[in-house]
Design a protein around this motif. Structure first.
Motif, mmCIF file in Angstrom:
data_model
loop_
_atom_site.group_PDB
_atom_site.id
_atom_site.type_symbol
_atom_site.label_atom_id
_atom_site.label_comp_id
_atom_site.label_asym_id
_atom_site.label_seq_id
_atom_site.Cartn_x
_atom_site.Cartn_y
_atom_site.Cartn_z
ATOM 1 N N GLU A 1 50.440 -43.891 13.988
ATOM 2 C CA GLU A 1 51.507 -44.807 14.410
ATOM 3 C C GLU A 1 51.121 -46.260 14.123
ATOM 4 N N PHE A 2 49.865 -46.604 14.398
ATOM 5 C CA PHE A 2 49.379 -47.954 14.105
ATOM 6 C C PHE A 2 49.495 -48.234 12.609
ATOM 7 N N ARG A 3 49.060 -47.265 11.796
ATOM 8 C CA ARG A 3 49.132 -47.426 10.343
ATOM 9 C C ARG A 3 50.571 -47.667 9.886
ATOM 10 N N ASP A 4 51.504 -46.883 10.387
ATOM 11 C CA ASP A 4 52.892 -47.005 9.954
ATOM 12 C C ASP A 4 53.517 -48.306 10.446
ATOM 13 N N LYS A 5 53.215 -48.684 11.680
ATOM 14 C CA LYS A 5 53.790 -49.902 12.259
ATOM 15 C C LYS A 5 53.347 -51.144 11.500
ATOM 16 N N HIS A 6 52.073 -51.173 11.097
ATOM 17 C CA HIS A 6 51.509 -52.369 10.462
ATOM 18 C C HIS A 6 51.379 -52.224 8.944
ATOM 19 N N ARG A 7 51.852 -51.098 8.417
ATOM 20 C CA ARG A 7 51.692 -50.810 6.986
ATOM 21 C C ARG A 7 50.237 -50.998 6.562
ATOM 22 N N ALA A 8 49.372 -50.463 7.376
ATOM 23 C CA ALA A 8 47.933 -50.646 7.187
ATOM 24 C C ALA A 8 47.397 -49.644 6.170
ATOM 25 N N PRO A 9 46.480 -50.071 5.320
ATOM 26 C CA PRO A 9 45.884 -49.156 4.330
ATOM 27 C C PRO A 9 44.813 -48.278 4.974
ATOM 28 N N LEU A 10 45.272 -47.183 5.581
ATOM 29 C CA LEU A 10 44.378 -46.268 6.274
ATOM 30 C C LEU A 10 44.603 -44.846 5.795
ATOM 31 N N GLU A 11 43.516 -44.099 5.677
ATOM 32 C CA GLU A 11 43.586 -42.651 5.493
ATOM 33 C C GLU A 11 42.924 -42.006 6.703
ATOM 34 N N ILE A 12 43.615 -41.045 7.308
ATOM 35 C CA ILE A 12 43.177 -40.467 8.581
ATOM 36 C C ILE A 12 42.791 -39.006 8.365
ATOM 37 N N HIS A 13 41.605 -38.644 8.864
ATOM 38 C CA HIS A 13 41.099 -37.279 8.743
ATOM 39 C C HIS A 13 40.822 -36.736 10.140
ATOM 40 N N LEU A 14 41.248 -35.506 10.379
ATOM 41 C CA LEU A 14 40.979 -34.817 11.640
ATOM 42 C C LEU A 14 40.103 -33.606 11.328
ATOM 43 N N VAL A 15 38.898 -33.577 11.913
ATOM 44 C CA VAL A 15 37.904 -32.544 11.599
ATOM 45 C C VAL A 15 37.706 -31.643 12.807
ATOM 46 N N GLU A 16 37.864 -30.351 12.605
ATOM 47 C CA GLU A 16 37.696 -29.361 13.671
ATOM 48 C C GLU A 16 36.850 -28.196 13.160
ATOM 49 N N GLY A 17 35.762 -27.894 13.877
ATOM 50 C CA GLY A 17 34.867 -26.837 13.438
ATOM 51 C C GLY A 17 35.461 -25.446 13.514
ATOM 52 N N LEU A 18 36.356 -25.211 14.471
ATOM 53 C CA LEU A 18 37.016 -23.909 14.555
ATOM 54 C C LEU A 18 38.165 -23.836 13.557
ATOM 55 N N ASP A 19 38.835 -22.686 13.511
ATOM 56 C CA ASP A 19 39.745 -22.418 12.402
ATOM 57 C C ASP A 19 41.102 -23.103 12.508
ATOM 58 N N ASN A 20 41.464 -23.615 13.679
ATOM 59 C CA ASN A 20 42.787 -24.212 13.853
ATOM 60 C C ASN A 20 42.707 -25.447 14.736
ATOM 61 N N VAL A 21 43.679 -26.339 14.559
ATOM 62 C CA VAL A 21 43.828 -27.414 15.532
ATOM 63 C C VAL A 21 44.228 -26.797 16.871
ATOM 64 N N PHE A 22 43.939 -27.528 17.958
ATOM 65 C CA PHE A 22 44.197 -27.029 19.308
ATOM 66 C C PHE A 22 43.646 -25.607 19.440
ATOM 67 N N PRO A 23 42.331 -25.444 19.205
ATOM 68 C CA PRO A 23 41.739 -24.109 19.100
ATOM 69 C C PRO A 23 41.877 -23.288 20.378
ATOM 70 N N ASN A 24 41.880 -21.968 20.160
ATOM 71 C CA ASN A 24 41.952 -20.988 21.248
ATOM 72 C C ASN A 24 43.262 -21.062 22.018
ATOM 73 N N ASN A 25 44.316 -21.483 21.324
ATOM 74 C CA ASN A 25 45.634 -21.526 21.938
ATOM 75 C C ASN A 25 46.637 -20.744 21.091
ATOM 76 N N ASP A 26 47.859 -20.661 21.560
ATOM 77 C CA ASP A 26 48.899 -19.875 20.914
ATOM 78 C C ASP A 26 49.110 -20.340 19.464
ATOM 79 N N PRO A 27 49.156 -19.415 18.506
ATOM 80 C CA PRO A 27 49.367 -19.793 17.108
ATOM 81 C C PRO A 27 50.657 -20.571 16.863
#
Length: 388
Positions: free
Chosen positions: A170-196
């Motif tokens: 949201e910050f990037r979009d609001k300010h047109r900021a030159p950002l690349e965002i990475h989300l790293v999770e060791g398990l197989d899915n985001v929000f792990p161990n929850n409903d697919p």
């Protein structure tokens, strides 16, 4: 003789318990509230400050405004608890005596022994942390360019990691900021161990916000420029935020009651009593047993809200010589924001298991506002509602 009741912590657990104790205790006890900060933070909305630091005015509340005049407040960091002397020592070497102690001072970030991670990462456990992340992302954006965007890495794709990545986007979009965002999770899915289904919805919202998701490999090492993921992947970064887990506060190690050996989180029965009958524990600081269940109550804001009501009442009941109540966590559902959007899952009383859109967004706002109303009244809840 009047008993001295001391509550440690001003998060959900401590604040909720103080409010309950104030309504339960009369001339039978004196109440002292101890915290290392002079405010209560609506922590599950603190990620909003990454996008807009002015939101801090909507989600922090001075202790003096929350507590009753008869409650004594002491600002200080707890260093040691001596259960034999029934005495707490603070960082300035001052001491506070107690007859009953409620440990609700939360947790700290766990780094799991990953080389370089604690040294080089930011965390999100306080208002100061959220503002520091905002400043770091802002500075990285100023120093970057369209041809060479700043690399922002969020480690851990649980609630905090997902919501933080969404706010950075949201910050990037609001300010047109030159950002690349990475989300790293060791398990197989985001929000792990929850409903697919909810995992899929969250992944789509993140991808729609141009967050690059890396799952299935753990961070193994971090240096001042690079996050090493798995055996081969290397991600250079300008800002690294780690949200990957919790462990007990350092002071919890000094409390001579049963604890989890690895995390130092205090073991408590379903009535919040520990192996010392004058020490109660709840929230992230504790592993609260659940009747007829294998796992303790989850370390969530929702669980802490519920637990605080019963824990506060139980101390008052013990002072009065009444039997203690057992507490069972009642999961009323999960609400997760990804920037300006939200997902609701398993919300109690609703016929749909998982949904998004304006209904999920409004529900998340309502829950946050309801807590603020409980802590500091309707006016502050209404003021905060638009930004939640």
């Amino acid at each position: 003789m009047t008993d001295d009741v001391v509550v440690l912590g001003s998060g959900y657990a401590g604040t909720g318990a103080v409010k309950k104790l104030e309504s339960e205790l009369d001339e039978t006890a004196d109440l002292t509230w101890v915290s290392d900060v002079d405010h209560h933070l609506v922590l599950h909305e603190s990620h909003r400050c990454i996008r807009d630091p002015d939101i801090k005015e909507k989600i922090t509340f001075d202790i003096d405004e929350i507590k009753s005049p008869s409650t004594r407040f002491v600002q200080g960091r707890v260093e040691e608890v001596d259960e034999d002397a029934r005495e707490i020592t603070l960082a300035d070497d001052s001491t506070i005596e107690y007859d009953y102690l409620l440990v609700g001072f939360g947790s700290q970030t766990a780094f799991f022994g990953i080389d370089g991670l604690e040294e080089h990462s930011l965390t999100l456990k306080s208002l100061e942390d959220a503002l520091e992340i905002h400043d770091a992302v802002s500075e990285a954006a100023r120093e970057a360019s369209r041809n060479d965007p700043a690399q922002i890495i969020v480690g851990g794709a649980g609630l905090s990691g997902i919501q933080s990545a969404g706010e950075i986007a949201e910050f990037r979009d609001k300010h047109r900021a030159p950002l690349e965002i990475h989300l790293v999770e060791g398990l197989d899915n985001v929000f792990p161990n929850n409903d697919p289904v909810v995992q899929a919805k969250l992944r789509k919202l993140l991808e729609d916000k141009d967050v690059e998701i890396h799952t299935g490999e753990f961070i193994g090492e971090v240096d001042e420029e690079t996050v090493y993921v798995g055996e081969e992947k290397e991600l250079d970064y300008d800002v690294l935020l780690w949200t990957g887990g919790i462990t007990g506060q350092d002071a919890a190690e000094t409390v001579d009651v049963d604890k989890d050996e690895r995390s130092n989180r205090i073991e408590a029965a379903s009535n919040f009593q520990t192996t010392d009958e004058r020490i109660f524990a709840l929230g992230d600081a504790a592993l609260v047993d659940q009747p007829d269940q294998d796992n303790p109550a989850p370390p969530t804001a929702q669980a802490a809200w519920q637990a605080a009501e019963v824990a506060g009442e139980n101390i008052a009941r013990d002072i009065r010589g009444q039997p203690l109540k057992e507490w069972t966590y009642d999961d009323k559902g999960t609400l997760i924001s990804v920037g300006s959007k939200a997902v609701a899952h398993d919300v109690k009383g609703l016929p749909v298991d998982t949904f998004g859109g304006s209904a999920a967004k409004a529900l998340k706002k309502t829950v946050a506002a309801r807590w603020i109303k409980k802590v500091n009244g309707f006016a502050d809840a209404a003021k905060a509602f638009p930004d939640m």
